[in-house]
Motif scaffolding. Structure first.
Motif, PDB file in Angstrom:
ATOM      1  N   ALA A  15      -7.453 -95.636 -64.618  1.00 53.43           N
ATOM      2  CA  ALA A  15      -6.337 -95.859 -64.395  1.00 53.43           C
ATOM      3  C   ALA A  15      -5.104 -95.686 -65.025  1.00 53.43           C
ATOM      4  N   LEU A  18      -3.259 -93.218 -67.473  1.00 52.02           N
ATOM      5  CA  LEU A  18      -2.907 -92.190 -66.604  1.00 52.02           C
ATOM      6  C   LEU A  18      -0.915 -92.600 -66.481  1.00 52.02           C
ATOM      7  N   SER A  19      -0.613 -91.637 -66.349  1.00 55.00           N
ATOM      8  CA  SER A  19       0.636 -91.611 -66.420  1.00 55.00           C
ATOM      9  C   SER A  19       1.380 -92.613 -67.410  1.00 55.00           C
ATOM     10  N   GLY A  22       0.281 -95.111 -69.449  1.00 53.81           N
ATOM     11  CA  GLY A  22      -0.694 -94.494 -70.028  1.00 53.81           C
ATOM     12  C   GLY A  22       0.090 -94.063 -71.443  1.00 53.81           C
TER      13      GLY A  22
END
Ligand code: SAM
Length: 283
Positions: A15, A18-19, A22
């Protein structure tokens, strides 16, 4: 900032691709690497745990793969043969997630955001052999850190939370740094309620002051709401607030809520607080 995470479930940390975190990795603002602890084992079964000395339930993480992993990761940080503890080098911080650690707060996040190198050691089972932490203190600043007063199965979830909380404070990670200023916990209070369009939604109007264009009135309303919400949901935060940060308007709101403000701090009076129940009605 450089961040290394060591875990027996590296895929748990996917994770972090991500976002905003990331993106910060891709932009080079965060050099974040996830390592598989089993890569430092030497036996056929890639063993990382053993029975607890002295008896008892569960298994304990063995010292040796951890020591190898931590030595390599610290050494790789500055390329020095003696590792990060070599002369002149700033020590990396080793964060060991543990329900028996100091509680991780926004203040901790700010503190850690100023570091150059963070290493997270994800425990599993009953945790890591205590001697690893003692030994690691020769190279690292070691900080056992808890996400809260409950027990998780492993350190990975805690690391996801901590890396996100720290990473978003690293300059450039959050596009508009102003959005960090008024957040919950940045000034010891919870954030005020927020709204967007439409102004009327399912018979519920946004507070009129927010449509007034009067910036001073909006700022006062938001501050009042911060105080009201904190008194209702987290009175413990108010009790820790420095009275010196309170202006006349703050003091009036607190008095109306039944709080007294003295030189030594804020105290709830008998009528203070509605409690956390019936929140929607209270607001
Ligand atoms: C089952 S827990 C071990 C709990 C340990 N026997 C104790 O009672 O303190 C396994 C791992 O989960 C992680 N963990 C569990 N609860 C946590 C918390 N509240 N905060 C941070 N890490 C936690 C730690 O890495 C810990 O080593």
């Amino acid at each position: 900032m450089r961040i290394d995470v060591i875990s027996i479930f590296p895929e748990y940390l996917a994770a972090l691709d991500l976002s905003l975190i990331g993106k910060a990795r891709r932009d080079g603002l965060l050099q974040l690497q996830v390592h598989d602890l089993r890569g430092w084992t030497t036996d056929r079964h890639r063993t990382v745990d053993d029975t607890p000395t002295g008896g008892g339930a569960g298994m304990v993480m063995k010292p040796e793969p951890w020591a190898q992993a931590l030595a390599d990761v610290a050494g790789a940080a500055d390329g020095l043969p003696g590792g990060a503890a070599a002369d002149g080098a700033r020590r990396p911080v080793l964060i060991v997630p543990s329900p028996a650690g100091e509680v991780f707060t926004q203040a901790t996040a700010y503190e850690l955001a100023g570091e150059e190198h963070l290493v997270f050691a994800c425990g599993r089972y009953e945790g890591i052999d205590e001697r690893v932490l003692e030994w690691a203190a020769e190279q690292y600043t070691v900080r056992p850190m808890s996400l809260g007063d409950y027990v998780l199965n492993g350190g990975e979830v805690a690391v996801l939370a901590m890396v996100e909380a720290v990473g978003r404070l690293v300059p450039g990670v959050v596009g508009n740094p102003e959005s960090l200023v008024e957040e919950s916990h940045s000034d010891g209070l919870l954030e005020y309620p927020v709204y967007t369009k439409p102004a009327l939604w399912r018979d519920r109007a946004v507070p009129e002051v927010l449509l007034s264009g009067n910036h001073a009135a909006i700022a006062r309303w938001r501050r009042d709401e911060q105080l009201r919400r904190t008194a209702r949901r987290r009175p413990d935060l108010l009790e820790r607030l420095d009275p010196a940060v309170l202006d006349k308007g703050d003091r009036a709101v607190l008095a109306a809520l039944g709080w007294s403000v003295g030189v030594d701090g804020l105290r709830p009076g008998p009528g203070a607080g509605l409690g956390a129940g019936n929140e929607a009605v209270a607001e």
